[in-house]
Design an enzyme around this catalytic site. Structure first.
Site, mmCIF file in Angstrom:
data_model
loop_
_atom_site.group_PDB
_atom_site.id
_atom_site.type_symbol
_atom_site.label_atom_id
_atom_site.label_comp_id
_atom_site.label_asym_id
_atom_site.label_seq_id
_atom_site.Cartn_x
_atom_site.Cartn_y
_atom_site.Cartn_z
ATOM 1 N N THR A 1 -4.631 -7.951 10.664
ATOM 2 C CA THR A 1 -5.013 -6.675 10.042
ATOM 3 C C THR A 1 -4.700 -5.501 10.962
ATOM 4 O O THR A 1 -4.201 -4.472 10.525
ATOM 5 C CB THR A 1 -6.518 -6.684 9.688
ATOM 6 O OG1 THR A 1 -6.760 -7.777 8.806
ATOM 7 C CG2 THR A 1 -6.939 -5.397 9.033
ATOM 8 N N PHE B 1 -16.097 3.691 6.948
ATOM 9 C CA PHE B 1 -14.661 3.926 6.786
ATOM 10 C C PHE B 1 -14.218 3.989 5.329
ATOM 11 O O PHE B 1 -13.073 4.340 5.029
ATOM 12 C CB PHE B 1 -13.841 2.858 7.525
ATOM 13 C CG PHE B 1 -14.016 1.462 6.988
ATOM 14 C CD1 PHE B 1 -13.309 1.008 5.879
ATOM 15 C CD2 PHE B 1 -14.895 0.581 7.616
ATOM 16 C CE1 PHE B 1 -13.468 -0.283 5.395
ATOM 17 C CE2 PHE B 1 -15.061 -0.727 7.138
ATOM 18 C CZ PHE B 1 -14.343 -1.147 6.020
ATOM 19 N N LYS C 1 0.825 -1.197 0.000
ATOM 20 C CA LYS C 1 0.000 0.000 0.000
ATOM 21 C C LYS C 1 0.872 1.266 0.000
ATOM 22 O O LYS C 1 2.088 1.187 0.196
ATOM 23 C CB LYS C 1 -0.919 -0.041 1.217
ATOM 24 C CG LYS C 1 -1.893 -1.222 1.196
ATOM 25 C CD LYS C 1 -2.715 -1.244 2.465
ATOM 26 C CE LYS C 1 -3.677 -2.402 2.505
ATOM 27 N NZ LYS C 1 -4.464 -2.400 3.763
ATOM 28 N N ARG D 1 -0.712 -14.889 4.216
ATOM 29 C CA ARG D 1 -1.513 -14.281 5.290
ATOM 30 C C ARG D 1 -0.786 -14.393 6.632
ATOM 31 O O ARG D 1 -0.782 -13.450 7.425
ATOM 32 C CB ARG D 1 -2.886 -14.940 5.377
ATOM 33 C CG ARG D 1 -3.781 -14.676 4.195
ATOM 34 C CD ARG D 1 -4.250 -13.267 4.082
ATOM 35 N NE ARG D 1 -5.170 -12.935 5.160
ATOM 36 C CZ ARG D 1 -5.793 -11.782 5.263
ATOM 37 N NH1 ARG D 1 -5.623 -10.837 4.362
ATOM 38 N NH2 ARG D 1 -6.602 -11.534 6.264
ATOM 39 N N ARG E 1 3.281 -6.787 9.181
ATOM 40 C CA ARG E 1 2.577 -5.746 9.942
ATOM 41 C C ARG E 1 3.105 -5.626 11.365
ATOM 42 O O ARG E 1 3.174 -4.524 11.906
ATOM 43 C CB ARG E 1 1.080 -6.020 9.943
ATOM 44 C CG ARG E 1 0.461 -5.793 8.572
ATOM 45 C CD ARG E 1 -1.011 -6.096 8.576
ATOM 46 N NE ARG E 1 -1.623 -5.836 7.282
ATOM 47 C CZ ARG E 1 -2.657 -6.507 6.814
ATOM 48 N NH1 ARG E 1 -3.193 -7.491 7.532
ATOM 49 N NH2 ARG E 1 -3.158 -6.222 5.628
ATOM 50 N N GLU F 1 -9.307 -10.914 -7.151
ATOM 51 C CA GLU F 1 -8.420 -9.746 -7.104
ATOM 52 C C GLU F 1 -7.363 -9.784 -8.209
ATOM 53 O O GLU F 1 -7.037 -8.746 -8.792
ATOM 54 C CB GLU F 1 -7.782 -9.640 -5.717
ATOM 55 C CG GLU F 1 -8.803 -9.293 -4.660
ATOM 56 C CD GLU F 1 -8.275 -9.305 -3.244
ATOM 57 O OE1 GLU F 1 -8.971 -8.757 -2.359
ATOM 58 O OE2 GLU F 1 -7.173 -9.853 -2.988
ATOM 59 N N TYR G 1 -12.571 -3.059 -3.619
ATOM 60 C CA TYR G 1 -13.149 -2.876 -2.285
ATOM 61 C C TYR G 1 -14.680 -2.817 -2.317
ATOM 62 O O TYR G 1 -15.298 -2.194 -1.450
ATOM 63 C CB TYR G 1 -12.585 -1.610 -1.635
ATOM 64 C CG TYR G 1 -11.122 -1.720 -1.278
ATOM 65 C CD1 TYR G 1 -10.698 -2.526 -0.220
ATOM 66 C CD2 TYR G 1 -10.152 -1.013 -1.984
ATOM 67 C CE1 TYR G 1 -9.358 -2.625 0.119
ATOM 68 C CE2 TYR G 1 -8.802 -1.103 -1.649
ATOM 69 C CZ TYR G 1 -8.417 -1.911 -0.602
ATOM 70 O OH TYR G 1 -7.095 -2.002 -0.262
ATOM 71 N N HIS H 1 -1.668 -5.459 1.620
ATOM 72 C CA HIS H 1 -2.924 -6.204 1.478
ATOM 73 C C HIS H 1 -2.589 -7.586 0.944
ATOM 74 O O HIS H 1 -1.714 -7.730 0.085
ATOM 75 C CB HIS H 1 -3.861 -5.510 0.481
ATOM 76 C CG HIS H 1 -4.964 -6.404 0.011
ATOM 77 N ND1 HIS H 1 -6.129 -6.585 0.732
ATOM 78 C CD2 HIS H 1 -5.069 -7.195 -1.086
ATOM 79 C CE1 HIS H 1 -6.900 -7.445 0.082
ATOM 80 N NE2 HIS H 1 -6.286 -7.835 -1.021
ATOM 81 N N ASN I 1 -1.651 -0.088 7.105
ATOM 82 C CA ASN I 1 -1.016 -1.309 7.595
ATOM 83 C C ASN I 1 -0.120 -1.985 6.557
ATOM 84 O O ASN I 1 0.044 -3.185 6.548
ATOM 85 C CB ASN I 1 -2.056 -2.273 8.168
ATOM 86 C CG ASN I 1 -3.091 -2.702 7.153
ATOM 87 O OD1 ASN I 1 -2.963 -2.452 5.956
ATOM 88 N ND2 ASN I 1 -4.114 -3.371 7.631
#
Length: 149
Positions: A91, A57, A9, A85, A102, A126, A49, A115, A112
């Site tokens: 998250t 949010f 990100k 993951r 993270r 995705e 998204y 993704h 964070n």
């Protein structure tokens, strides 16, 4: 081999973490089969998204994810979704274990760093949003015979 979608990100890009993050996945034995550096266009943000578009949010998430360039990737490997993951961590960075991406680099849930697809189905969706089939390069790594039984 399975595939997953990962995206560093804007905060991860701005902090110069692309190389460190890629190195972690490569050292694990996973294979990068597609990558692109770009500012996400609004249409793909809305598609990516879609399940969050009506949540309170979302406007902040949209502003953040389009605030600068992201590094989009497709990774390949056995159990790649669950492995990535685990390597990414929770998250909420406050709950992410040390040693995870993270846990080591993020402080805020809203920023964070990375993704990662949360299931094989999400990964397929995705990947299709962000990459054309011809942009994904499959190849055999020389070390694969030492990675998989």
């Amino acid at each position: 081999m399975e595939r997953t979608f990962l995206m560093i990100k804007p905060d991860g890009v701005q902090r110069g973490l692309i190389g460190e993050i890629i190195a972690r996945f490569e050292k694990k034995g996973l294979k990068l089969v597609a990558g692109r550096f770009e500012v996400l266009p609004e249409d793909r943000v809305m598609e990516h998204y879609a399940e969050h578009k009506d949540k309170p949010f979302f406007p902040g998430l949209k502003a953040y994810i389009t605030s600068g360039p992201c590094f989009l990737m497709v990774w390949e490997g056995k159990n790649v979704v669950s492995i990535t993951r685990q390597m990414i961590g929770a998250t909420n960075p406050a709950e992410a274990l040390p040693g995870t991406i993270r846990g080591d680099f993020a402080l805020e849930i809203g920023m964070n760093v990375i993704h990662g697809s949360d299931s094989d189905e999400t990964a397929d969706r995705e990947i299709a949003i962000h990459f054309k089939p011809e942009e994904i390069v499959s190849f055999e790594k020389i070390d694969e015979k030492f990675l998989y039984e």
